[in-house]
Design an enzyme around this catalytic site. Sequence first.
Site: not given
Ligand code: PLP
Length: 384
Positions: A103, A201, A51, A176
């Site tokens: 998001y 992604k 962890r 982000d």
């Molecule tokens: C998918 C996404 C998230 C969240 O990520 P997870 O891996 O699904 O928890 C945050 N910001 C954006 C822009 C996203 O596309």
Amino acid sequence: MSTYPHFGTDAIHAGQDPDQWSSKAVVPPIVMSATYKQRIPGQPDLYEYSRSDNPTRGVFERCIAALEGAKHGIAAGSGLGATTLLCQLLKSGDHVIAMDDCYGGTYRFFTAIMSKYGVEFDFIDLTDISLMEKTIKPNTKMIWAESLTNPTLKYTDIEAVVKLSKQNKDCIVVVDNTFMTPYFLRPLELGATIVYHSVTKYLNGHSDVVMGAICTNDDELGSKLKYFANACGIVPSPFDCFLANRGMKTLHVRMREHQKNATAVAQFLETSPFVEKVIYPGLPSHPQHELMKKQAKGFSGMVTFYIKGNLQKFFDAVKVFTLAESLGGFESLVEHPWSMTHASIPKEKREAIGVLDTLIRVSVGLEETEDLVADLEQALKASQ
Ligand SMILES: *Cc1c(COP(=O)(O)O)cnc(C)c1O
């Protein structure tokens, strides 16, 4: 930090040195061990418990840090896990400014979870800097921007946001960067404090991992976030780290193709009589196209459009594109934010930010360009 002069070489080699393993493995091993042998009690050699730290995770973290031009990379169990870690920097009474069409999961975490702890949020259109000027307060501790918003693909002038944030001594700027990836945009170079990723992604790119990451050049924040990851236990599995690290080996190659296909799709959609409006930052019609040319190296692979036709008939007709949530994988996806990813945002708010029932978001994948365009063409016809 970057090890090599060019992005693609870092994607392949940064953090991967075979000499770090006694086996000299060229491909990093998946170290599944939860615990590590110690010689002297309380003084572990390198690792003590997975962890806290894990060799496979470390490989991923060094690679993503290099790609973002950061000193520190911290992996998290999901993108929202990384959000949870970042929010541990806040305390009751703090104020956060976030993008109005951020998001959906970020919006939900802020409004349903963090507000319970007395943190205040304002969701505003950060493309309008005068709005931010009016909203920033002495207790504003965090600005949460998205390099491209979801699904309306608005770009935030990161340099302007950073400049304005400086009026508060300890206000951090989080970007982000999920939609742009460091291949096209490196927010830390524009002055952002922290870069955030849903690794799920583009970074992993194969739609088979859920994972997050945070990068920063600030030593104090870096060690705090590493501490939070361990203390809150929001860590990814070694196998997920292996897959995400492997996915990043082709990030530069994939992003070039994503952009090439997205450009072709956007240009086609602009000519279609069955499309009301197309949003793609690479099109000169995009309001921040010129600004992005200054701050970014490209426009990534997401396209949004408003359909003039029957939605269900369109979704029934697509063959190469799959109707599914998520984005950034090798496969092309279509998605209906109104009823899927953004359903948790109140209806009036959705409408105010342009998330209408007619809006379709496309994650343009790596199939052959002609097949993608032809598939959309026949599905749009079928929607009539
Ligand atoms: C998918 C996404 C998230 C969240 O990520 P997870 O891996 O699904 O928890 C945050 N910001 C954006 C822009 C996203 O596309």
